[in-house]
Scaffold this motif. Structure first.
Motif, short mmCIF file in Angstrom:
data_model
loop_
_atom_site.label_atom_id
_atom_site.label_comp_id
_atom_site.label_asym_id
_atom_site.label_seq_id
_atom_site.Cartn_x
_atom_site.Cartn_y
_atom_site.Cartn_z
N ALA A 136 0.83 -1.20 0.00
CA ALA A 136 0.00 0.00 0.00
C ALA A 136 0.87 1.25 0.00
N ASN A 137 2.00 1.18 0.69
CA ASN A 137 2.90 2.33 0.79
C ASN A 137 3.48 2.73 -0.57
N LYS A 138 3.62 1.77 -1.45
CA LYS A 138 4.15 2.05 -2.78
C LYS A 138 3.23 2.97 -3.57
N ARG A 139 1.91 2.92 -3.22
CA ARG A 139 0.92 3.71 -3.98
C ARG A 139 0.47 4.96 -3.23
N GLN A 140 1.06 5.20 -2.05
CA GLN A 140 0.61 6.32 -1.23
C GLN A 140 1.77 7.27 -0.94
N SER A 141 1.42 8.43 -0.40
CA SER A 141 2.45 9.42 -0.07
C SER A 141 2.83 9.38 1.40
N ASP A 142 2.00 8.73 2.23
CA ASP A 142 2.27 8.68 3.67
C ASP A 142 3.46 7.77 3.98
N CYS A 143 4.03 8.02 5.13
CA CYS A 143 5.16 7.19 5.58
C CYS A 143 4.67 5.92 6.26
N LEU A 144 5.58 4.95 6.32
CA LEU A 144 5.32 3.71 7.05
C LEU A 144 6.48 3.49 8.00
N ASN A 145 6.17 3.18 9.26
CA ASN A 145 7.19 3.05 10.28
C ASN A 145 7.17 1.66 10.90
N LEU A 146 8.36 1.12 11.10
CA LEU A 146 8.51 -0.16 11.78
C LEU A 146 9.30 0.03 13.05
N LEU A 147 8.78 -0.48 14.16
CA LEU A 147 9.45 -0.38 15.45
C LEU A 147 9.76 -1.79 15.93
N LEU A 148 11.04 -2.07 16.18
CA LEU A 148 11.44 -3.33 16.81
C LEU A 148 11.88 -3.03 18.23
N MET A 149 11.42 -3.85 19.17
CA MET A 149 11.67 -3.58 20.58
C MET A 149 12.14 -4.85 21.28
N ASP A 150 13.11 -4.68 22.18
CA ASP A 150 13.66 -5.82 22.92
C ASP A 150 13.65 -5.50 24.41
N VAL A 151 13.26 -6.48 25.23
CA VAL A 151 13.27 -6.30 26.68
C VAL A 151 14.72 -6.40 27.16
N ASP A 152 15.17 -5.39 27.85
CA ASP A 152 16.57 -5.32 28.29
C ASP A 152 16.87 -6.39 29.35
N TYR A 153 17.97 -7.10 29.13
CA TYR A 153 18.47 -8.11 30.08
C TYR A 153 17.38 -9.14 30.46
N PHE A 154 16.65 -9.57 29.44
CA PHE A 154 15.54 -10.48 29.75
C PHE A 154 16.04 -11.87 30.14
N LYS A 155 17.17 -12.29 29.58
CA LYS A 155 17.71 -13.61 29.96
C LYS A 155 18.04 -13.61 31.47
N GLN A 156 18.66 -12.56 31.92
CA GLN A 156 18.98 -12.45 33.32
C GLN A 156 17.70 -12.40 34.19
N TYR A 157 16.66 -11.75 33.63
CA TYR A 157 15.38 -11.68 34.35
C TYR A 157 14.80 -13.08 34.52
N ASN A 158 14.82 -13.86 33.43
CA ASN A 158 14.29 -15.22 33.48
C ASN A 158 15.10 -16.10 34.44
N ASP A 159 16.40 -15.95 34.35
CA ASP A 159 17.28 -16.77 35.21
C ASP A 159 17.03 -16.47 36.68
N HIS A 160 16.75 -15.22 36.99
CA HIS A 160 16.59 -14.82 38.39
C HIS A 160 15.17 -15.07 38.92
N TYR A 161 14.16 -14.71 38.12
CA TYR A 161 12.78 -14.78 38.60
C TYR A 161 12.04 -16.04 38.14
N GLY A 162 12.59 -16.73 37.15
CA GLY A 162 11.93 -17.92 36.64
C GLY A 162 11.10 -17.63 35.40
#
Length: 351
Positions: A207-233
């Motif tokens: 759809a973006n190819k036929r339009q003038s509006d922008c398209l945004n992608l956001l990738l997000m990662d939980v910080d230190y999640f391995k350590q969180y799992n190891d500590h809290y389960g």
């Protein structure tokens, strides 16, 4: 009840009529005439005879229902009430309204006949009718009446079958819809899964190819999640991911916006917005909202609570960018955010 349509090749028309069980009710105030009719019908097979000398619509209805009458012989000229009035009353009672009624009169009068048929009589006979003609008319009307009842039965049965099919189809559609929803939903967090995200991103880019509006992608990662799992389960880790997903869901309610679990502790969001500053402001609101959850994280190097890092990439309308390019640029921006200390947002660009 004999099926009036069930006629073998060996049976002729008269035999077919005779095979039908007829139940006759005579309504007449003259016992002599009743005896005349009784003697005629008594000689016939498969014809039951009943007599009502009191011209009461209520009594007639009661007898008709009780004996399952298939034809009513109704005298027109009776004391206190006419056959026409009785006929009108009978036609208003649902249980017997369609029973054939043969009007009887001592007069061969065209005007009386016309009036009888105007009141929905099925037939008209002059007293005293020829025995063969009377029997033939009774059998013919009975056959037609039973055929009508059989048609009603078949139609009701078909309607029930159709209703059952409709219910089954609705259930099937509901199950298919549920299965479809499950196929595109992350089982843990309840938001979209990777499969749904990939399809939506391709659609948005087309759809973006036929339009003038922008398209945004956001990738997000939980910080230190391995350590969180190891500590809290892992159970507590799952709860953490669900809480974060809930925040993302609250920020993806407009048309075209998608929040998905990209994999593990990584999330992805699609935003059709006009410019880079706008998506940065939204991303910051999300980052702050997650921080405000105040999910304890004793093993984080940067905070006492769970935080997230984000990478964003914006493509302009008509750019022709591919999903692979957009994901790669966002992923590089996410890596940059982690390298710069985490709990922050970085912007990436398609090279």
């Amino acid at each position: 009840m004999n099926n009036p349509f069930d006629i073998n090749e060996e049976q002729d028309y008269e035999a077919a009529l005779n095979a039908v069980e007829s139940v006759v009710l005579l309504v007449d105030d003259q016992p002599i005439f009743s005896e005349y009719i009784r003697r005629i019908l008594h000689e016939e097979k498969n014809i039951q005879y009943h007599y009502c000398s009191a011209p009461s619509p209520k009594k007639i209805c009661q007898l008709a229902v009780e004996h399952k009458v298939t034809t009513i012989l109704l005298d027109i000229l009776m004391p206190n009430i006419s056959g026409y009035e009785i006929l009108r009353s009978l036609r208003k009672v649902k249980e017997i309204a369609r029973i054939p009624v043969i009007m009887l009169s001592s007069q061969d009068c065209a005007e009386m006949k016309a009036r009888a048929f105007a009141q929905y009589a099925n037939d008209y006979l002059v007293k005293n009718p020829d025995p063969k003609e009377l029997v033939a008319r009774v059998r013919a009307h009975t056959r037609n009446y039973l055929a009508l009842l059989e048609l009603d039965r078949v139609m009701a049965e078909n309607q029930q079958i159709q209703a059952d099919l409709d219910r089954a189809n609705r259930k099937l559609l509901a199950v298919n819809s549920q299965l479809q929803q499950l196929s595109v939903t992350d089982g843990l967090t309840g938001i979209a899964n990777r499969r749904y995200f990939d399809a939506k991103l391709e659609h948005a880019l087309n759809a973006n190819k036929r339009q003038s509006d922008c398209l945004n992608l956001l990738l997000m990662d939980v910080d230190y999640f391995k350590q969180y799992n190891d500590h809290y389960g892992h159970q507590q880790g799952d709860k953490c991911l669900k809480m974060i997903a809930k925040v993302l869901e609250e920020y993806s309610v407009r048309t075209g916006e998608v929040a998905a679990r990209y994999g593990g502790e990584e999330f992805a969001m699609i935003f059709p917005m006009n410019d880079e500053p706008q998506i940065r402001r939204v991303a910051e609101k999300i980052r702050v909202a997650i921080a405000h959850l105040k999910i304890p994280h004793a093993k984080s190097d940067i905070s006492d609570f769970v935080t997230v890092s984000m990478g964003i990439c914006t493509v302009h309308g008509g750019s022709g960018a591919t999903a692979e390019q957009l994901i790669q640029a966002s992923d590089q921006a996410l890596y940059k955010a982690k390298a710069a200390g985490r709990n922050r947002i970085e912007i990436g660009y398609i090279s």
